[in-house]
Design an enzyme around this catalytic site. Structure first.
Site, mmCIF file in Angstrom:
data_model
loop_
_atom_site.group_PDB
_atom_site.id
_atom_site.type_symbol
_atom_site.label_atom_id
_atom_site.label_comp_id
_atom_site.label_asym_id
_atom_site.label_seq_id
_atom_site.Cartn_x
_atom_site.Cartn_y
_atom_site.Cartn_z
ATOM 1 N N ASP A 83 0.826 -1.208 0.000
ATOM 2 C CA ASP A 83 0.000 0.000 0.000
ATOM 3 C C ASP A 83 0.864 1.264 0.000
ATOM 4 O OD1 ASP A 83 -2.482 1.408 0.222
ATOM 5 O OD2 ASP A 83 -2.159 1.618 2.382
ATOM 6 N N GLU A 135 -2.874 5.929 -7.906
ATOM 7 C CA GLU A 135 -3.711 6.992 -7.352
ATOM 8 C C GLU A 135 -3.654 8.227 -8.236
ATOM 9 O OE1 GLU A 135 -3.559 9.765 -3.393
ATOM 10 O OE2 GLU A 135 -3.632 7.598 -3.075
ATOM 11 N N HIS A 177 -6.994 10.659 4.722
ATOM 12 C CA HIS A 177 -6.286 9.719 5.579
ATOM 13 C C HIS A 177 -6.219 10.189 7.038
ATOM 14 C CE1 HIS A 177 -4.280 8.454 1.659
ATOM 15 N NE2 HIS A 177 -4.869 7.373 2.107
#
Length: 283
Positions: A83, A135, A177
């Site tokens: 990730d 992303e 986040h």
């Protein structure tokens, strides 16, 4: 059961129009709790090791091999994912270790540099049959994803996917986040437009800050992979605090890590079931 490829889990979710839980590993106890949750729920889970997690442990291989061993001996369908890797070298190491998927995060780079670096990652990973997430749009810190101009543009997303060949796209749609309160407002219309424009699955980062009902709506609108980390960390840490408050003389860390692992596991199972609804059962 052998380790499951991420591609298989994602493809099944796309076909069934459900969401897949992707939970971040911090240490062995979290990985154990997450795998146990998947075994109880009989739903697949994606274990995620972030670049930050690698930095904490000092290297990728030890924590990765522990997760691979858990997956290989589990009765559940478990995949391993890298990730938020900003290092191309780290993505290649993960591919070589046997990860089912990697995420190269070039979202803070200029568009052209992001495309070039992501395409190189795709080329290396696809040669080994590994699924690649990238992303576009900045899913930033607590305020970043709510600032003007950082959300993912559908037209640019189509170009990015075409130019890079990625298999899934993390998009900025209003989550952020490291949120410890579940108050993020997702742009469900944007999710719908991105889903219609793209032929790859969408990934929601920053899901810890999103309430249950909004997460359900996001899956309905077209999100497939739902990433959660901070929320589960909070559950784990809360259980440690509660145990030590009640048992201040305990010095054996297993005594407080075990109930924390169990608490995290129970919440992970609940979230798995939440994401895996079908439109037929909720309409």
């Amino acid at each position: 059961m052998t380790l499951t490829w991420t591609r298989s889990i994602i493809d099944d979710a796309v076909h069934s129009r459900t969401g897949v839980a992707a939970f971040n590993v911090i240490h062995l106890e979290t990985a154990e709790g997450l795998v146990a949750a998947a075994e109880r729920s009989t739903l697949p889970v994606i274990l995620q090791i972030s670049q930050n997690c690698v930095a904490y442990h000092g290297a990728l291989a030890p924590i990765a091999r522990a997760c691979l061993a858990l997956a290989e001996q589990s009765s559940a369908s478990v995949a391993l994912h890298l990730d938020h890797a900003e290092s191309e070298e780290l993505t290649r190491e993960a591919v070589d270790l046997g990860f089912g998927s990697v995420m190269y995060d070039g979202a803070t780079l200029p568009y052209g540099e992001n495309v070039a670096a992501t395409a190189r990652t795709v080329q290396y990973a696809h040669a080994a049959g590994v699924f690649v997430e990238a992303e576009l749009g900045e899913v930033g810190g607590k305020d970043g994803a709510h600032a003007p101009g950082v959300r993912t543009d559908p037209g640019e997303a189509v170009s990015f996917v075409t130019e890079t060949g990625v298999d899934a796209l993390a998009v900025a749609v209003g989550s952020s986040h490291a949120m410890t309160e579940r108050v993020a407002a997702l742009d469900l219309d944007l999710i719908t437009r991105l889903h219609a424009a793209l032929d790859v699955p969408l990934v929601l980062h920053g899901s810890s800050g999103v309430a249950d009902d909004v997460l359900t709506l996001a899956v309905r609108a077209g999100m497939t992979k739902i990433n959660v980390s901070t929320h589960l960390n909070g559950v784990f840490t809360g259980a440690v605090r509660a145990f030590l408050t009640a048992n201040p003389s305990v010095v054996d860390s297993r005594k407080y890590l075990a109930p924390a692992r169990d608490a995290l596991s129970a919440e992970a199972e609940r979230l798995q079931r939440l994401f895996a609804f079908t439109p037929e059962t909720t309409s």
